[in-house]
Design an enzyme around this catalytic site. Structure first.
Site, short mmCIF file in Angstrom:
data_model
loop_
_atom_site.label_atom_id
_atom_site.label_comp_id
_atom_site.label_asym_id
_atom_site.label_seq_id
_atom_site.Cartn_x
_atom_site.Cartn_y
_atom_site.Cartn_z
N TYR A 75 11.75 7.55 15.32
CA TYR A 75 11.62 7.57 13.86
C TYR A 75 12.77 8.39 13.24
CZ TYR A 75 9.17 8.30 9.36
OH TYR A 75 8.81 8.33 8.02
N ASN A 82 11.61 0.50 1.20
CA ASN A 82 10.54 1.47 1.48
C ASN A 82 9.80 1.17 2.78
OD1 ASN A 82 8.07 3.31 0.78
ND2 ASN A 82 7.24 1.24 1.01
N LEU A 127 6.46 11.20 22.88
CA LEU A 127 7.53 12.04 23.41
C LEU A 127 8.53 11.13 24.10
CD1 LEU A 127 5.45 14.98 24.95
CD2 LEU A 127 6.68 14.91 22.75
N ALA A 187 10.02 11.26 26.83
CA ALA A 187 9.76 11.03 28.26
C ALA A 187 8.78 9.87 28.46
CB ALA A 187 9.20 12.30 28.90
N GLY A 234 8.45 0.90 6.29
CA GLY A 234 8.80 1.69 7.45
C GLY A 234 7.58 1.91 8.31
N ARG A 252 0.84 -1.21 0.00
CA ARG A 252 0.00 0.00 0.00
C ARG A 252 0.88 1.26 0.00
NH1 ARG A 252 -2.12 0.54 6.29
NH2 ARG A 252 -0.31 1.76 6.94
N GLY A 253 0.22 2.40 0.01
CA GLY A 253 0.91 3.69 0.18
C GLY A 253 2.01 3.94 -0.85
N ILE A 254 3.09 4.50 -0.35
CA ILE A 254 4.19 4.89 -1.23
C ILE A 254 4.80 3.66 -1.92
CG2 ILE A 254 6.50 5.95 -1.25
CD1 ILE A 254 5.55 7.76 1.08
P1 NAD Z 1 2.40 2.82 5.03
O1 NAD Z 1 2.23 2.55 6.49
O2 NAD Z 1 1.20 3.21 4.25
O3 NAD Z 1 3.06 1.54 4.31
C1 NAD Z 1 4.19 0.88 4.85
C2 NAD Z 1 4.18 -0.57 4.37
O4 NAD Z 1 5.30 -1.23 4.97
C3 NAD Z 1 2.91 -1.31 4.83
O5 NAD Z 1 2.33 -2.00 3.73
C4 NAD Z 1 3.45 -2.28 5.90
O6 NAD Z 1 2.72 -3.50 5.96
C5 NAD Z 1 4.89 -2.50 5.42
N1 NAD Z 1 5.75 -3.01 6.51
C6 NAD Z 1 5.79 -2.53 7.78
N2 NAD Z 1 6.62 -3.30 8.50
C7 NAD Z 1 7.10 -4.27 7.69
C8 NAD Z 1 7.99 -5.37 7.87
N3 NAD Z 1 8.55 -5.62 9.05
N4 NAD Z 1 8.25 -6.17 6.82
C9 NAD Z 1 7.67 -5.93 5.60
N5 NAD Z 1 6.83 -4.92 5.37
C10 NAD Z 1 6.54 -4.09 6.41
O7 NAD Z 1 3.54 3.93 4.92
P2 NAD Z 1 3.84 5.02 3.78
O8 NAD Z 1 3.27 6.32 4.16
O9 NAD Z 1 3.53 4.46 2.44
O10 NAD Z 1 5.42 5.15 3.96
C11 NAD Z 1 6.36 4.39 3.20
C12 NAD Z 1 7.76 4.86 3.57
O11 NAD Z 1 7.88 6.26 3.38
C13 NAD Z 1 8.12 4.60 5.03
O12 NAD Z 1 9.49 4.23 5.12
C14 NAD Z 1 7.89 5.96 5.68
O13 NAD Z 1 8.66 6.11 6.85
C15 NAD Z 1 8.36 6.87 4.58
N6 NAD Z 1 7.83 8.25 4.66
C16 NAD Z 1 6.49 8.52 4.55
C17 NAD Z 1 6.06 9.84 4.62
C18 NAD Z 1 4.61 10.21 4.48
O14 NAD Z 1 4.30 11.41 4.54
N7 NAD Z 1 3.70 9.26 4.29
C19 NAD Z 1 6.98 10.87 4.81
C20 NAD Z 1 8.32 10.57 4.92
C21 NAD Z 1 8.73 9.25 4.83
#
Ligand code: NAD
Length: 446
Positions: A352, A287, A295, A297, A289, A216-218
């Site tokens: 993070y 990707n 916080l 504390a 994450g 999903r997502g990015i």
């Molecule tokens: P999201 O939560 O929509 O998707 C993350 C995907 O990673 C999920 O499908 C999840 O199941 C998978 N995942 C989590 N843990 C896992 C594991 N242990 N093994 C395999 N897969 C795993 O997140 P997103 O918003 O699409 O973000 C994607 C990346 O972009 C991340 O690294 C996030 O930190 C980074 N990011 C996002 C934003 C933002 O504004 N959304 C900004 C900066 C950075």
């Protein structure tokens, strides 16, 4: 995940009210569509060096309408300022003021690009001052541009020419709609390596790419974009996300690998899957994450360790396995997804930000290891991107975070994906150990 405010202030009554009250009116960005021209409107190449002449000639061979001098009141697609030979701060005045006089003619969604050299590599204090001056100039100019126009800079390391493949690949990326949400950034080309693709629409043809967190997502959007650009994609995500993962894998005609990337043998499993199903592995995009905000504390051990383990420790372990394998040879490319939180810091995100700062440290230190096998490793640092992750931020905070950049809007997953697709292409081979922000020139941080 739609920006209702942007829709409201760009149509009918809402537009008039926003104008009268001086409210932000985020412009519709010029985003890449396959088959569309690289840029519409003439490209003005400013600068008197030999590099400016050779770049202008090269751009003509891309079928662009190129100008070496502005034509009064002609709408321009882009202005490229070639400043690769500046020796003293005074050298900036003429080309910059001449370019400035053309700014009013820059079309909506236009581009301003500087091409210069890194200040730390200068051989005199005056040259370093001139080069660092380009940095301050460009970042300020990007904040002055309107109507979805952006300003970015290309830095040519020692031995890299204006028309080296990496420099030209960067020019193409920044001129195109692929860089819509990249603004106020510099990208260093560290070596003349690289080869421009004969097929700019499918630069990844023949490559096998792994994307983690692709359900999903990015991550899903990265998989779609790499597929569009010609790659065969292996999509990795947790077994719990298996259904979504299979759906995206089907959509991009790739294969799904259900895998927790924190497993000790994750790197091995990825290699085995890629070799067995596709016969090779060329590209890995880290990707996956998570965030577990608190916080410091109130931070408990599980919140801290889960974020560190998934966001950085897993990547270090997977990279070690990949680099130790004879199957990850011949120009392998890795891109990791960092975050502007890892650069600027963010309240409630010590875990993070430590993990994402870690990603950037890893990428810089791994660059020589990848270079040794003809490859590269880079990071992209997204700012505010419209996803399920940011949808969970409370409304008022979300609205502030979304507008706090020069483009006054959140980016889309596709904007991050486009930057990654560029960095994993062979044309970008001369870019190694860099962090490219995809943040619309976020006001926080560098
Ligand atoms: P999201 O939560 O929509 O998707 C993350 C995907 O990673 C999920 O499908 C999840 O199941 C998978 N995942 C989590 N843990 C896992 C594991 N242990 N093994 C395999 N897969 C795993 O997140 P997103 O918003 O699409 O973000 C994607 C990346 O972009 C991340 O690294 C996030 O930190 C980074 N990011 C996002 C934003 C933002 O504004 N959304 C900004 C900066 C950075």
């Amino acid at each position: 995940m739609t920006d209702k405010y942007a829709q409201l202030v760009n149509h009918g009554l809402g537009r008039n009210v926003a104008r009268k009250l001086g409210l932000p009116q985020p412009a519709a960005l010029r985003r890449y569509q396959p088959g569309q021209p690289l840029i519409t409107g003439p490209v003005l190449v400013q600068g008197s060096s030999a590099g400016a002449d050779t770049l202008a000639t090269e751009l003509l061979s891309w079928d662009l309408d190129v100008r070496r001098h502005a034509v009064p009141r002609e709408k321009l697609g882009a202005i490229i300022l070639v400043l690769d030979e500046v020796e003293r701060p005074e050298d900036l005045e003429k080309p910059i003021l001449v370019a400035g006089a053309s700014l009013r003619d820059l079309a909506p969604g236009g581009r301003v690009l500087t091409v210069s050299r890194p200040a730390p590599e200068a051989d005199s204090p005056a040259a370093a001052a001139a080069r660092q001056g380009v940095d301050g100039f460009l970042r300020s100019l990007a904040k002055e541009l309107r109507a979805g126009a952006t300003g970015n800079g290309i830095l040519l390391a020692e031995g890299v020419q204006v028309t080296s493949p990496g420099a030209l690949a960067a020019v193409r990326f920044f001129l195109s709609g692929r860089s819509a949400f990249v603004d106020g950034q510099f990208l260093k080309i560290s070596s003349p390596a690289g080869e421009l693709s004969h097929n700019p629409e499918q630069p990844l043809a023949g490559k096998v790419a792994v994307v983690t967190g692709a359900a999903r997502g990015i991550g899903a959007q990265i998989a779609r974009t790499l597929h569009r650009d010609g790659a065969t994609v292996v999509l990795v995500d947790l077994p719990a996300a298996g259904e979504h993962l299979a759906a995206v894998a089907n959509e991009v005609k790739g294969t799904a690998l259900q895998l927790d990337i924190t497993r000790e043998d994750a790197g091995q499993r990825i290699l085995e899957h890629a070799m067995q199903r596709h016969g090779r592995l060329n590209i890995v995009v880290h990707n996956a994450g998570i965030t577990r905000d608190k916080l410091l504390a109130n931070m408990d051990q599980s919140r801290w360790s889960s974020v560190i383990n998934i966001n950085i420790v897993a990547q270090l372990r997977i990279n070690e396995a990949l680099l130790g394998s004879e199957h990850f040879r011949g120009a392998p490319r890795i891109v990791s997804v960092a975050s502007t939180s890892g650069i600027a810091g963010n309240r409630g995100q010590t875990n993070y930000a430590a993990s994402k700062g870690g990603v950037m440290g890893m990428v810089r230190a791994s660059a020589p290891l990848l270079a040794a096998v003809g490859g590269s490793i880079n990071a992209v640092a997204p700012g505010f991107i419209e996803t399920e992750m940011t949808e969970r931020i409370p409304f008022a905070l979300r609205e502030i975070a979304r507008r706090a950049n020069s483009l006054q809007q959140g980016g889309r997953p596709g904007d991050v994906a486009e930057a990654i697709a560029f960095l994993v292409s062979d044309a970008a081979a001369g870019i190694n150990g860099e962090v490219l922000r995809v943040c619309g020139q976020n006001m926080v941080g560098a």
